[in-house]
Design an enzyme around this catalytic site. Structure first.
Site, PDB file in Angstrom:
ATOM      1  N   HIS A 190       0.826  -1.220   0.000  1.00  0.00           N
ATOM      2  CA  HIS A 190       0.000   0.000   0.000  1.00  0.00           C
ATOM      3  C   HIS A 190       0.855   1.264   0.000  1.00  0.00           C
ATOM      4  O   HIS A 190       2.074   1.226   0.203  1.00  0.00           O
ATOM      5  CB  HIS A 190      -0.947   0.014   1.209  1.00  0.00           C
ATOM      6  CG  HIS A 190      -0.239   0.068   2.544  1.00  0.00           C
ATOM      7  ND1 HIS A 190       0.314   1.213   3.051  1.00  0.00           N
ATOM      8  CD2 HIS A 190      -0.019  -0.896   3.471  1.00  0.00           C
ATOM      9  CE1 HIS A 190       0.846   0.973   4.240  1.00  0.00           C
ATOM     10  NE2 HIS A 190       0.667  -0.315   4.511  1.00  0.00           N
ATOM     11  N   CYS A 232       3.468  -4.672   6.685  1.00  0.00           N
ATOM     12  CA  CYS A 232       3.061  -4.440   5.300  1.00  0.00           C
ATOM     13  C   CYS A 232       4.261  -4.023   4.456  1.00  0.00           C
ATOM     14  O   CYS A 232       5.328  -3.693   4.970  1.00  0.00           O
ATOM     15  CB  CYS A 232       2.002  -3.345   5.230  1.00  0.00           C
ATOM     16  SG  CYS A 232       0.376  -3.856   5.807  1.00  0.00           S
TER      17      CYS A 232
END
Length: 420
Positions: free
Chosen positions: A327, A345
């Site tokens: 992301h 992440c």
């Protein structure tokens, strides 16, 4: 088989054709004695199926065809229902008896073609038809295939969710044999029993690019156990696109995106910091979300602590159910390409995250190497299927291996937390 009588018959036909003159057919439509049409073999065989209008066969009982003693022998039997499913069977060495070795389907219409040979070697044939009755049990096993119809990346496994638990190995084999996966181009693949209600299917290697994969169940009407019969299930067709692979080197802090094996872009990234290391291994894109609100409380980090967060996140590509994404992370641009500062992440600039979001699709491959994190779970937290080597994967089939299932830890309930 006695070849002597057949030889005498052939010679007799040839002599008769000669005696009648050219152009006169004595044995078969072409004058060739081997082209003679098979005679009706009704008097040569006995059949244990039902006779009479309205009568139906019990699908629990095997099908049997026998040759009447001393009158000839059975050379071949095919039994097929109206949907095209064949019934496996066994013919005795002397051709005196054929019997089914696989269960018949319930509430089905069957055509049985019996080929015979009489004592003189003349071929005979009899076509028999019958219907089977409805099963007495009301329990039906249905199958829901996944994913939804559409185009996917070459890493997308096929899933089969069963409506009832199937624990017994023999019953699992009946179910698995009826779950058919066909791809164009064709590939070698196998089912794996994740647990008593879920199977995954994948090829030995990734799907071919631009392939068509069709999945359907032949379980309808098939007896699985005394109290369980197969029910009707909706088939599935998916296609694959280009082979997209994103490989993140957590130690080098960059991601290389490949299209059909050729690198098309290198992106600076940041991955999980100490204590929150990103999982190693192959993952598969599960979903894409333009906006996700990521909160640390969903992964057990208490609000107000030094590691807590509550942020709007854009261009988020999900790769695990526990909340791992690729992301946009504009707050960490200074560390991208040089340090790992996330909570697990893979973060990148907004522009790069938007490009990645627009480039990949569900089923595309996202691989992490050289992280100090754990290995991606095979099941339960997304699609880690490709982290199981082919030899071990084959042991998860009820047809080619054992009844190995995933551990309880890897079959945890799907959660929807988010990490940064």
């Amino acid at each position: 088989m006695n070849h002597t009588p057949r030889t005498r018959t052939v010679v007799g036909c040839t002599l008769l054709a000669t005696a009648l003159g050219a152009g006169v057919t004595a044995c078969g439509s072409s004058g060739n004695p081997l082209s003679a049409k098979p005679y009706d073999a009704a008097g040569l065989i006995s059949f244990n199926g039902p006779t009479g209008a309205g009568k139906r066969a019990d699908p629990d009982k095997p099908l049997e065809v026998t040759a009447n003693g001393g009158e000839g022998s059975i050379t071949d039997v095919t039994a097929q229902d109206s949907t095209g499913r064949y019934v496996a069977g066994e013919l005795s060495a002397d051709g005196s008896r054929w019997h089914s070795t696989a269960p018949l389907a319930a509430n089905a219409h069957y055509t049985v073609t019996v080929s015979t040979e009489d004592q003189d070697g003349a071929p005979g044939r009899k076509v028999l038809t019958f219907d089977t009755s409805m099963p007495t049990s009301k329990k039906r096993l249905t199958v829901t295939f996944g994913p939804d119809a559409g185009e996917y990346g070459v890493g997308q496994p096929i899933t089969a969710q069963l409506g009832q638990e199937v624990k017994d190995k023999t019953q699992r084999a009946v179910v698995e044999r009826a779950l058919r996966v066909e791809s164009t181009p064709a590939v070698q693949g196998s089912w794996y029993w994740v647990d008593d209600k879920e199977l995954h299917y994948r090829p030995k290697v990734y799907w071919p690019t631009h392939a068509t994969v069709t999945v359907h169940s032949n379980l309808d009407g098939i007896r699985i156990s005394d109290r369980l019969w197969g029910g009707a299930s909706k088939p599935l067709t998916i296609t694959t696109g280009d082979r997209l692979e994103a490989v993140t080197d957590a130690a080098a802090h960059h991601m290389t995106v490949y299209k059909d094996g050729v690198p098309i872009k290198v992106l600076p990234v940041t991955t999980g910091k100490p204590g929150f290391e990103t999982r190693n291994g192959v993952k598969v894109v599960l979903a894409k979300q333009y906006f996700v609100r990521m909160r640390s409380t969903t992964v057990g980090i208490a609000a107000g602590t030094s590691d807590s967060y509550d942020l709007p996140v854009y261009w988020a590509t999900r790769v695990t159910w526990s909340g791992e994404y690729v992301h946009a992370a504009p707050w960490s641009v200074g560390s991208q390409g040089s340090a790992n500062v996330s909570h697990g992440c893979t973060g990148m600039s907004t522009a790069n995250a938007e490009w990645f979001f627009d480039t990949v699709r569900e089923g595309d491959i996202v691989k992490v190497v050289n992280s100090r994190g754990d290995q991606m779970e095979p099941f339960g937290n997304g699609f880690g299927d490709w982290n199981v080597d082919w030899k071990k994967w084959s042991t998860g089939s009820a047809l080619t291996g054992g009844t190995q299932s995933a551990s309880a830890e890897s079959n945890a309930v799907r959660l929807q937390p988010t990490v940064l």
